[in-house]
Design an enzyme around this catalytic site. Sequence first.
Site, PDB file in Angstrom:
ATOM      1  N   GLN A 251       0.823  -1.208   0.000  1.00  0.00           N
ATOM      2  CA  GLN A 251       0.000   0.000   0.000  1.00  0.00           C
ATOM      3  C   GLN A 251       0.859   1.261   0.000  1.00  0.00           C
ATOM      4  OE1 GLN A 251      -3.300  -0.097  -0.609  1.00  0.00           O
ATOM      5  NE2 GLN A 251      -2.906  -2.283  -0.886  1.00  0.00           N
ATOM      6  N   HIS A 254       1.297   3.317  -3.248  1.00  0.00           N
ATOM      7  CA  HIS A 254       0.295   4.235  -3.797  1.00  0.00           C
ATOM      8  C   HIS A 254       0.878   5.621  -4.047  1.00  0.00           C
ATOM      9  CE1 HIS A 254      -3.683   2.483  -4.222  1.00  0.00           C
ATOM     10  NE2 HIS A 254      -3.417   1.716  -3.188  1.00  0.00           N
ATOM     11  N   GLU A 319      -7.361   4.030   7.131  1.00  0.00           N
ATOM     12  CA  GLU A 319      -8.257   3.632   6.040  1.00  0.00           C
ATOM     13  C   GLU A 319      -8.365   2.101   5.962  1.00  0.00           C
ATOM     14  OE1 GLU A 319      -6.657   4.520   2.194  1.00  0.00           O
ATOM     15  OE2 GLU A 319      -8.448   3.825   1.150  1.00  0.00           O
ATOM     16  N   HIS A 320      -7.203   1.432   5.887  1.00  0.00           N
ATOM     17  CA  HIS A 320      -7.169  -0.034   5.829  1.00  0.00           C
ATOM     18  C   HIS A 320      -6.525  -0.584   7.099  1.00  0.00           C
ATOM     19  CE1 HIS A 320      -6.479   1.192   1.489  1.00  0.00           C
ATOM     20  NE2 HIS A 320      -7.582   0.487   1.389  1.00  0.00           N
ATOM     21  N   ASP A 353      -8.927  -3.944  -2.558  1.00  0.00           N
ATOM     22  CA  ASP A 353      -8.701  -2.891  -3.553  1.00  0.00           C
ATOM     23  C   ASP A 353      -9.229  -3.287  -4.924  1.00  0.00           C
ATOM     24  OD1 ASP A 353      -7.414  -1.036  -2.006  1.00  0.00           O
ATOM     25  OD2 ASP A 353      -5.399  -1.434  -2.779  1.00  0.00           O
ATOM     26  N   HIS A 413     -46.259  29.504  13.619  1.00  0.00           N
ATOM     27  CA  HIS A 413     -46.248  28.041  13.722  1.00  0.00           C
ATOM     28  C   HIS A 413     -47.447  27.574  14.557  1.00  0.00           C
ATOM     29  CE1 HIS A 413     -42.056  28.420  12.430  1.00  0.00           C
ATOM     30  NE2 HIS A 413     -41.932  27.117  12.390  1.00  0.00           N
TER      31      HIS A 413
HETATM   32  N1  LIG Z   1      -8.965   6.747  -0.153  1.00  0.00           N
HETATM   33  C1  LIG Z   1      -9.204   5.855  -1.061  1.00  0.00           C
HETATM   34  O1  LIG Z   1     -10.200   5.160  -1.006  1.00  0.00           O
HETATM   35  C2  LIG Z   1      -8.269   5.667  -2.216  1.00  0.00           C
HETATM   36  C3  LIG Z   1      -8.437   4.599  -3.089  1.00  0.00           C
HETATM   37  C4  LIG Z   1      -7.592   4.497  -4.190  1.00  0.00           C
HETATM   38  C5  LIG Z   1      -6.618   5.451  -4.403  1.00  0.00           C
HETATM   39  N2  LIG Z   1      -6.467   6.474  -3.531  1.00  0.00           N
HETATM   40  C6  LIG Z   1      -5.463   7.525  -3.738  1.00  0.00           C
HETATM   41  O2  LIG Z   1      -5.742   8.127  -4.969  1.00  0.00           O
HETATM   42  C7  LIG Z   1      -4.571   8.847  -5.334  1.00  0.00           C
HETATM   43  C8  LIG Z   1      -4.368   8.791  -6.833  1.00  0.00           C
HETATM   44  O3  LIG Z   1      -3.466   9.820  -7.099  1.00  0.00           O
HETATM   45  P1  LIG Z   1      -2.843  10.092  -8.529  1.00  0.00           P
HETATM   46  O4  LIG Z   1      -2.035  11.327  -8.379  1.00  0.00           O
HETATM   47  O5  LIG Z   1      -2.193   8.865  -8.996  1.00  0.00           O
HETATM   48  O6  LIG Z   1      -4.077  10.316  -9.498  1.00  0.00           O
HETATM   49  P2  LIG Z   1      -5.268  11.385  -9.522  1.00  0.00           P
HETATM   50  O7  LIG Z   1      -6.058  11.021 -10.706  1.00  0.00           O
HETATM   51  O8  LIG Z   1      -5.944  11.472  -8.206  1.00  0.00           O
HETATM   52  O9  LIG Z   1      -4.573  12.789  -9.779  1.00  0.00           O
HETATM   53  C9  LIG Z   1      -4.002  13.106 -11.004  1.00  0.00           C
HETATM   54  C10 LIG Z   1      -4.350  14.549 -11.311  1.00  0.00           C
HETATM   55  O10 LIG Z   1      -3.781  15.404 -10.346  1.00  0.00           O
HETATM   56  C11 LIG Z   1      -3.646  16.674 -10.917  1.00  0.00           C
HETATM   57  N3  LIG Z   1      -2.413  17.297 -10.416  1.00  0.00           N
HETATM   58  C12 LIG Z   1      -1.198  16.722 -10.306  1.00  0.00           C
HETATM   59  N4  LIG Z   1      -0.304  17.612  -9.833  1.00  0.00           N
HETATM   60  C13 LIG Z   1      -0.981  18.772  -9.622  1.00  0.00           C
HETATM   61  C14 LIG Z   1      -0.619  20.067  -9.136  1.00  0.00           C
HETATM   62  N5  LIG Z   1       0.628  20.334  -8.750  1.00  0.00           N
HETATM   63  N6  LIG Z   1      -1.569  21.014  -9.047  1.00  0.00           N
HETATM   64  C15 LIG Z   1      -2.840  20.743  -9.417  1.00  0.00           C
HETATM   65  N7  LIG Z   1      -3.237  19.539  -9.896  1.00  0.00           N
HETATM   66  C16 LIG Z   1      -2.320  18.576  -9.998  1.00  0.00           C
HETATM   67  C17 LIG Z   1      -3.570  16.483 -12.414  1.00  0.00           C
HETATM   68  O11 LIG Z   1      -4.592  17.240 -13.017  1.00  0.00           O
HETATM   69  C18 LIG Z   1      -3.839  15.000 -12.637  1.00  0.00           C
HETATM   70  O12 LIG Z   1      -4.819  14.778 -13.617  1.00  0.00           O
HETATM   71  C19 LIG Z   1      -3.419   8.272  -4.538  1.00  0.00           C
HETATM   72  O13 LIG Z   1      -3.024   9.229  -3.577  1.00  0.00           O
HETATM   73  C20 LIG Z   1      -4.049   7.070  -3.861  1.00  0.00           C
HETATM   74  O14 LIG Z   1      -3.490   6.792  -2.615  1.00  0.00           O
HETATM   75  C21 LIG Z   1      -7.283   6.595  -2.456  1.00  0.00           C
HETATM   76 ZN   LIG Z   2      -4.317   0.061  -2.451  1.00  0.00          ZN
END
Ligand SMILES: NC(=O)c1ccc[n+]([C@@H]2O[C@H](COP(=O)([O-])OP(=O)(O)OC[C@H]3O[C@@H](n4cnc5c(N)ncnc54)[C@H](O)[C@@H]3O)[C@@H](O)[C@H]2O)c1
Ligand SMILES: [Zn+2]
Length: 438
Positions: A251, A254, A319-320, A353, A413
Amino acid sequence: MARHLKTAAAAAGKPEADAGVRATVERLLADIAARGDAAVRELSAKFDGWDRDDFRLTDAEIRACMAELSAQDLEDIRFAQAQVRNFAEHQRAALRNVEVETLPGVVLGHKNIPVNSVGCYVPGGKYPLLASAHMSVLTAKVAGVPRVATCAPPYGGRPAPAIVAAQHLAGADVIYCLGGVQAVGAMALGTERIPAVDMLVGPGNAYVAEAKRQLYGRVGIDLFAGPTETLVIADRAGADAELCATDLLGQAEHGPTSPAILLTDDERLARETMAEVERLLGILPTAEIARRAWHDHGEVILCDGLEEMAREADRIASEHVQVMTRDDDFFLRAMTNYGALFLGPRTNVSYGDKVIGTNHTLPTGLAARYTGGLWVGKFLKTVTYQRVLTDEASARIGAVCSRLCMLEGFAGHAEQANVRVRRYGGRNVPYASAVPAE
Ligand SMILES: NC(=O)c1ccc[n+]([C@@H]2O[C@H](COP(=O)([O-])OP(=O)(O)OC[C@H]3O[C@@H](n4cnc5c(N)ncnc54)[C@H](O)[C@@H]3O)[C@@H](O)[C@H]2O)c1
Ligand SMILES: [Zn+2]
């Protein structure tokens, strides 16, 4: 007393970092509100190097994405979606409408109505997280949401075929290839080309989670589902260092801000796990991210027995929570703050997941103190209705209501009640006064 054998080098949720994200998101949302599609286009080009007139994918583009996947890929996606659908349908069936006669002639009810339109965000910045499409799009459809729009960022400069296939197979009505704040901002605020939705759901990085938080009120949101967190609770009876280290790093990969914490009451297992983490970081292909997460946010906490482990786990509210101990059911009974529990060494967070059927969109940043994860119930509005069937019941409730209104100083009322006491109870009640006791 619990003591740390490893602490996080970075304090979790550093306020100055959060303030930066907050300000950026505020600026981007204001821009989208003011300039609509023009702003969305510029932001997509700037953050994702992805620019086109219309971010909605055509049927031909969706078919082309599906065609890029192997038969096995599609079968696996269908298997995962069947598990998520099945569990969500059982959960839906557990939600009943209510209609009861609470006093003679007084009928109160509630019913669960699906939200009319939702926007499902599927993250895809670092990895194309196709599983998130099952969790949001499909669950919304099981709830009965009529219009489901979904967004995911481009991956490698174009729509990610596996995400698009999952969005489509899950039953999405509209698919956009759009990421980050521009995606959730456009869906919530509405632009010339992208109709506004009533509710935003789905996980994402710190920018996406903060944008949803700021948009809350204008639209509904599911929960604060930011960067992933994991907590492993283990002892030697339930696990060994290889399992613990694998589940921590699995995890941590991520993202560099993902906390991975080990709680144990066995110091030898703790030390062996830390060594095993170092060994695995030498061979894990995603070690660059996982190493930073482990260094900055990883912790190892030594406790004194099961009760203290459960107390610490509730404080962390992860979360997990993966539990591999001499008494896993103790944690199911005792713990109150978590997004999802994974009981015993035979299951793990990755099963949840990707495939086993529970929802993977779960509370982060201590939100597990007040909410569970995304589920079919989050797409339903529980609304109430009432009827009063008899004159006697109307007059009886009206008399009490009238007095309670005047106790609050609400003459208008009170009069709503009084007029009914006059009509249905045949009593002569002076205008805007409390109905006297009989
Ligand atoms: N809580 C949950 O249930 C859960 C489940 C799965 C994944 N997640 C999380 O989801 C997240 C996915 O993140 P990711 O980054 O891979 O994808 P994402 O799709 O969430 O974010 C990507 C987007 O972030 C934007 N971005 C990047 N840098 C930026 C900046 N400096 N300013 C403004 N916008 C910006 C861009 O527009 C890009 O499209 C991970 O942190 C993961 O841990 C959480
Ligand atoms: Zn995960």
